[in-house]
Design a protein around this motif. Structure first.
Motif, PDB file in Angstrom:
ATOM      1  N   LYS A 131       0.030  20.866  31.469  1.00 61.16           N
ATOM      2  CA  LYS A 131      -0.553  22.119  30.990  1.00 61.16           C
ATOM      3  C   LYS A 131       0.016  23.346  31.702  1.00 61.16           C
ATOM      4  O   LYS A 131      -0.177  24.472  31.237  1.00 61.16           O
ATOM      5  CB  LYS A 131      -2.072  22.116  31.194  1.00 61.16           C
ATOM      6  N   LYS A 303      -5.390  20.346  19.118  1.00 60.43           N
ATOM      7  CA  LYS A 303      -4.644  19.288  19.799  1.00 60.43           C
ATOM      8  C   LYS A 303      -3.318  19.094  19.069  1.00 60.43           C
ATOM      9  O   LYS A 303      -3.300  18.783  17.874  1.00 60.43           O
ATOM     10  CB  LYS A 303      -5.435  17.972  19.802  1.00 60.43           C
ATOM     11  N   VAL A 306      -0.715  14.610  18.556  1.00 61.35           N
ATOM     12  CA  VAL A 306      -1.664  13.531  18.803  1.00 61.35           C
ATOM     13  C   VAL A 306      -1.234  12.253  18.081  1.00 61.35           C
ATOM     14  O   VAL A 306      -0.288  12.237  17.294  1.00 61.35           O
ATOM     15  CB  VAL A 306      -3.079  13.942  18.339  1.00 61.35           C
ATOM     16  N   GLU A 310      -5.992  10.083  15.154  1.00 60.05           N
ATOM     17  CA  GLU A 310      -6.803  11.266  15.404  1.00 60.05           C
ATOM     18  C   GLU A 310      -6.760  12.237  14.232  1.00 60.05           C
ATOM     19  O   GLU A 310      -7.511  13.203  14.201  1.00 60.05           O
ATOM     20  CB  GLU A 310      -6.333  11.964  16.687  1.00 60.05           C
ATOM     21  N   CYS A 337     -12.267  19.314  15.927  1.00 59.56           N
ATOM     22  CA  CYS A 337     -10.965  19.678  16.488  1.00 59.56           C
ATOM     23  C   CYS A 337      -9.924  19.740  15.373  1.00 59.56           C
ATOM     24  O   CYS A 337      -9.981  18.957  14.409  1.00 59.56           O
ATOM     25  CB  CYS A 337     -10.499  18.660  17.529  1.00 59.56           C
ATOM     26  N   CYS A 339      -6.272  18.788  14.651  1.00 59.73           N
ATOM     27  CA  CYS A 339      -5.299  17.875  15.245  1.00 59.73           C
ATOM     28  C   CYS A 339      -4.006  17.889  14.426  1.00 59.73           C
ATOM     29  O   CYS A 339      -4.037  17.967  13.195  1.00 59.73           O
ATOM     30  CB  CYS A 339      -5.847  16.456  15.308  1.00 59.73           C
ATOM     31  N   ASP A 413       1.721  23.518  23.872  1.00 54.42           N
ATOM     32  CA  ASP A 413       1.323  22.324  24.633  1.00 54.42           C
ATOM     33  C   ASP A 413       1.333  21.081  23.743  1.00 54.42           C
ATOM     34  O   ASP A 413       0.292  20.529  23.395  1.00 54.42           O
ATOM     35  CB  ASP A 413      -0.065  22.556  25.236  1.00 54.42           C
ATOM     36  N   TRP A 414       2.538  20.634  23.387  1.00 52.28           N
ATOM     37  CA  TRP A 414       2.677  19.431  22.559  1.00 52.28           C
ATOM     38  C   TRP A 414       2.611  18.181  23.421  1.00 52.28           C
ATOM     39  O   TRP A 414       3.285  18.092  24.451  1.00 52.28           O
ATOM     40  CB  TRP A 414       4.008  19.445  21.818  1.00 52.28           C
ATOM     41  N   ASP A 415       1.807  17.217  22.970  1.00 53.87           N
ATOM     42  CA  ASP A 415       1.834  15.899  23.592  1.00 53.87           C
ATOM     43  C   ASP A 415       3.055  15.147  23.056  1.00 53.87           C
ATOM     44  O   ASP A 415       3.739  15.625  22.151  1.00 53.87           O
ATOM     45  CB  ASP A 415       0.542  15.145  23.308  1.00 53.87           C
TER      46      ASP A 415
END
Length: 426
Positions: A131, A303, A306, A310, A337, A339, A413-415
């Motif tokens: 983060k 988010k 993901v 999700e 959320c 997603c 903020d990509w996972d």
């Protein structure tokens, strides 16, 4: 060109700091500095710049470099003085100057403090490390505020001998978080400041500046320590004074940073303004409006990157997610959320578009509406967002680039999840 009894055959400059000319006369060539009369007066300044500023300054750094470094120097100086007061209190608490205190007890206390701090460093880096790039300003300010809290606990600890070790260990955990967050966000800001791939030079000169500031703080501390040794009230008074200066300087420092890459906050500011009046704020304008305090909990969080489950939980929902969507990402709404699943072939432009779409959906869900839409209603809202982005995104992205935004990379903020999906027809 004939001048001063000779001919100027060449000229050269060193950044914007020095300018020289070569003169030819009678078969010889002489090198002379332009404005020689000023050079002697500026020699000390030139040496100072070469020691403490990156090579090629100011062209080699971002426009906000000098203002940020000024406030960063002020905060480092005040933090150095506060740290001296906290260290004195900690040493007094472990028994320095007390004949009844044992070396073993003091050593155990110090080792416990360092050990808990090491565990805190590992856990914080594990939980929040990813983060820190996207929210560098917020975490930078958070780290310095937490550092002040930790030093305040160290000053108070000797007044609570029964809980001294516990307070000192807690302060150690806080300081370890500060070390991770402060170091990581400093690196992120260095990437922003470096305009000639000179991150190492900027980082090294930043270290030199901090060392000079700490040396000045050390000299002033030699004067302060005898005055506050037996005066807890004076210690607290000076600590609060330095803390106020420290927090103010940190706030001004992060506010002075103008980043041209999109994170969620800056993209939201720019995109919402574009939706309202088709105008795209410049990086300077958006950075002025960007919040710099951490937000613990959002009404409709987003988010990015993901797992597929999700977004959709059945083949029918997958078809709903693909309806009207020819992009390499899937957008869905689940448990309040927004997603986003990202495909492996998605480009940076696709990432920006997906984030814009998620921001629009978040705004729609956050708006006060009668009743609560069911899952089918959510998919209708998602389909509406696809149509909106098809109509406006291309123009938005071109306008953002024209306004000075860097659309070749992002700080969103990509996972790391990347999903490949198939439709019923395929």
């Amino acid at each position: 060109m004939e001048e001063r009894g000779g001919v100027v055959v060449a000229s050269e400059r060193y950044g914007s700091a020095e300018s020289w000319k070569y003169w030819a006369k009678d078969g010889a060539m002489e090198r002379r500095e332009v404005n020689e009369g000023q050079s002697k007066g500026n020699s000390v300044v030139g040496v100072f710049k070469s020691v403490f500023l990156p090579q090629g300054y100011p062209e080699s750094v971002s426009d906000d470099y000098l203002q940020y470094q000024f406030w960063d120097t002020v905060q480092a100086f005040s933090s150095s003085l506060s740290g001296t007061l906290a260290t004195q209190a900690s040493l007094k608490g472990v028994g320095v100057g007390n004949q009844e205190a044992t070396v073993a007890a003091a050593t155990v206390t110090w080792l416990l403090r360092d050990g808990t701090g090491m565990l805190g460093r590992i856990l914080f880096a594990w939980q929040k490390g990813s983060k820190l790039d996207s929210e560098a300003k917020k975490w930078r300010l958070f780290a310095d505020g937490l550092n002040d809290i930790a030093m305040f606990m160290e000053i108070l600890a000797p007044h609570f001998p029964a809980f001294f070790t516990l307070i000192l260990c807690t302060a150690g955990v806080f300081k370890s978080v500060v070390g991770v967050a402060g170091g990581a966000t400093r690196a992120a800001l260095t990437v922003h400041q470096a305009r000639r791939d000179n991150m190492a030079d900027i980082s090294a000169k930043d270290g030199s500046q901090e060392t000079l500031v700490n040396l000045a703080g050390l000299l002033l501390s030699l004067i302060l320590i005898p005055l506050v040794t037996d005066s807890p009230r004076l210690t607290l008074g000076l600590f609060f004074l330095f803390t106020i200066l420290h927090l103010f300087a940190n706030y001004k420092a992060v506010r002075s940073v103008v980043m041209e890459t999109f994170n969620e906050a800056r993209l939201s500011i720019v995109f919402q303004r574009y939706l309202r009046d088709k105008r795209i704020p410049s990086p300077a304008e958006a950075n002025r409006r960007e919040p710099v305090l951490l937000e613990f909990g959002k009404s409709v969080p987003i988010k990015l990157g993901v797992k597929l489950q999700e977004v959709v939980q059945s083949p029918d929902q997958l078809d709903l997610a693909l309806k009207g969507n020819n992009m390499p990402f899937l957008v869905g709404i689940r448990n309040g959320c927004v997603c986003v699943c990202l495909g492996p072939e998605a480009s940076v432009g696709d990432e920006i578009r997906a984030a814009c779409q998620a921001l629009w959906l978040s705004g729609r869900l956050n708006a006060p509406t009668p009743g609560h839409p069911n899952q089918r209603g959510h998919w209708e809202t998602v389909h509406e967002s696809h149509k909106l982005m098809d109509a406006i995104f291309s123009e938005f992205l071109k306008g953002a680039e024209a306004a000075g935004w860097d659309v070749k990379r992002t700080l969103l903020d990509w996972d790391e999840w990347r999903v490949e999906w198939k439709t019923k027809s395929s």
